[in-house]
Scaffold this active site. Sequence first.
Site, PDB file in Angstrom:
ATOM      1  N   GLU A 157       0.849  -1.183   0.000  1.00 44.80           N
ATOM      2  CA  GLU A 157       0.000   0.000   0.000  1.00 44.80           C
ATOM      3  C   GLU A 157       0.888   1.237   0.000  1.00 44.80           C
ATOM      4  O   GLU A 157       1.876   1.306   0.736  1.00 44.80           O
ATOM      5  CB  GLU A 157      -0.903   0.021   1.230  1.00 44.80           C
ATOM      6  CG  GLU A 157      -1.793   1.269   1.305  1.00 44.80           C
ATOM      7  CD  GLU A 157      -2.629   1.335   2.569  1.00 44.80           C
ATOM      8  OE1 GLU A 157      -3.379   2.326   2.733  1.00 44.80           O
ATOM      9  OE2 GLU A 157      -2.535   0.405   3.401  1.00 44.80           O
TER      10      GLU A 157
ATOM     11  N   ASN B 257      -4.448   5.063  -2.355  1.00 44.74           N
ATOM     12  CA  ASN B 257      -5.652   5.578  -1.706  1.00 44.74           C
ATOM     13  C   ASN B 257      -6.314   6.634  -2.582  1.00 44.74           C
ATOM     14  O   ASN B 257      -5.651   7.560  -3.056  1.00 44.74           O
ATOM     15  CB  ASN B 257      -5.288   6.178  -0.349  1.00 44.74           C
ATOM     16  CG  ASN B 257      -4.904   5.107   0.654  1.00 44.74           C
ATOM     17  OD1 ASN B 257      -5.757   4.399   1.170  1.00 44.74           O
ATOM     18  ND2 ASN B 257      -3.619   4.959   0.904  1.00 44.74           N
TER      19      ASN B 257
ATOM     20  N   GLU C 247      -7.882   2.003  -3.174  1.00 46.16           N
ATOM     21  CA  GLU C 247      -8.588   1.883  -1.904  1.00 46.16           C
ATOM     22  C   GLU C 247      -9.358   3.162  -1.609  1.00 46.16           C
ATOM     23  O   GLU C 247      -8.816   4.261  -1.701  1.00 46.16           O
ATOM     24  CB  GLU C 247      -7.590   1.607  -0.766  1.00 46.16           C
ATOM     25  CG  GLU C 247      -6.795   0.322  -0.948  1.00 46.16           C
ATOM     26  CD  GLU C 247      -5.861   0.044   0.215  1.00 46.16           C
ATOM     27  OE1 GLU C 247      -5.891   0.833   1.198  1.00 46.16           O
ATOM     28  OE2 GLU C 247      -5.104  -0.947   0.153  1.00 46.16           O
TER      29      GLU C 247
ATOM     30  N   ASP D  99     -11.668   0.607   2.080  1.00 48.33           N
ATOM     31  CA  ASP D  99     -10.696   0.731   3.159  1.00 48.33           C
ATOM     32  C   ASP D  99     -11.396   1.077   4.474  1.00 48.33           C
ATOM     33  O   ASP D  99     -12.470   1.685   4.478  1.00 48.33           O
ATOM     34  CB  ASP D  99      -9.682   1.816   2.796  1.00 48.33           C
ATOM     35  CG  ASP D  99      -8.430   1.745   3.648  1.00 48.33           C
ATOM     36  OD1 ASP D  99      -8.256   0.750   4.382  1.00 48.33           O
ATOM     37  OD2 ASP D  99      -7.625   2.693   3.582  1.00 48.33           O
TER      38      ASP D  99
ATOM     39  N   GLU E   7      -6.302  -5.242   8.639  1.00 54.16           N
ATOM     40  CA  GLU E   7      -5.219  -4.337   8.994  1.00 54.16           C
ATOM     41  C   GLU E   7      -4.889  -4.422  10.477  1.00 54.16           C
ATOM     42  O   GLU E   7      -5.629  -4.988  11.270  1.00 54.16           O
ATOM     43  CB  GLU E   7      -5.615  -2.888   8.657  1.00 54.16           C
ATOM     44  CG  GLU E   7      -5.956  -2.654   7.200  1.00 54.16           C
ATOM     45  CD  GLU E   7      -6.376  -1.217   6.942  1.00 54.16           C
ATOM     46  OE1 GLU E   7      -5.591  -0.480   6.333  1.00 54.16           O
ATOM     47  OE2 GLU E   7      -7.494  -0.849   7.352  1.00 54.16           O
TER      48      GLU E   7
END
Length: 400
Positions: A176, A234, A266, A296, A353
């Site tokens: 990420e 993101n 995301e 997310d 996560e």
Amino acid sequence: MTLPIRVLVLEDHSFARAVAVNTLKQLGCREVFQACDGAQALAVLQEVGAVDIALCDLCMEGMDGLEFFRRVGLSGLVGSIIICSSLSADLRRAVRQIVSLSGLRLLGDVGKPLHSQALAQLLEKHRSAPRNDLIPVHVSEQACESEVRNALSDGQLQPFYQPKFNLLTGEICGVEVLARWLHPFKGILSPAVFMPVLERFELLDELLFTQMDQALTLQRQAREQGFTLNVAFNLHAQQLTHHQLTSSIEGILALHDARGCGLTFELTESGLLEAPATSLENLVRLRMMGSRLSIDDFGTGFSSLQRLCQLPFNEIKLDGEFVRTLEDEPRCLAVISSTLALGEALGMSVVIEGIETNEQRQQLLALGCTQGQGYLFARPMSGADLLRWLPVSSVSRQKN
């Protein structure tokens, strides 16, 4: 061993306070201060200066823990909070949110009665945390527009990469991309300092395209080393309203001779309450490019399950808060189990996560989770560090 850690104990019961102070000293804390309530704690802090950790009860006859968090949050006098309370697990979970909203870092929740081993683990967590990861800056200390524009144009806003893992094999599934400000004088600054400014002045696309250019270069370099990395970016809901978003992304992919199937985008679910036609079209086009779409921080926003069915997502990222309280809160276990079942029913992969311990990893594996992300595996790192880390991680995995 003496730990260079200063701790303040807030506890209104004298015996419990004495136990906490003695336990901390036995664990090697250099300096331990004490207070019977929040008001006395504030007075102690004014006298002795900042402490690294405040070990806090919540229910006290004078100023309670909640008021203390609110009062001390903006002062910079407390580095981290450890909650030590006999309140029910659901109430302590709500308090953990209050700690974060007060601008404080939550180190952990040890409950009551206080156990030396649990406290020792949190002290070790504090001691081993990298001091240069992020400089905590309160949201009110956002940079001004000109500073952020200059940082963007000067290349100070750099991508950091946090790996995603197969929990069973340890294999790296992807990375990420996280934005960090490498400030020439202040060090590494949190996105809280600059992301709201980028959003306000519609600079998010510029950041995204710059990140993509750098990340696709790194993706190619990793591939030359024998590692295939999916790269996740993101996206903000605001960016989905831009008609040229997907064509710009396709142009960057073409420049790097890269394919959309190597990317994931995301989006936080809180930004998906409303999806106008342009946003939905962009989501569909991203999927048509072969890219994955991930919701997310799932479980922290307000979107309905109906939106989950309507929008073309194929991945759910469950917020790390559920993992951090997995061991002592049945509700979080139920949420994780339900999300895994939901993902399977909808044909969506689930990434969890915030995994920080091997115990959490084993619990998640037992629940059927196969993909995760967190400090147990790797912290966010620069591109150069990632390329050095990949071969070392591969060798370590093969040995294990």
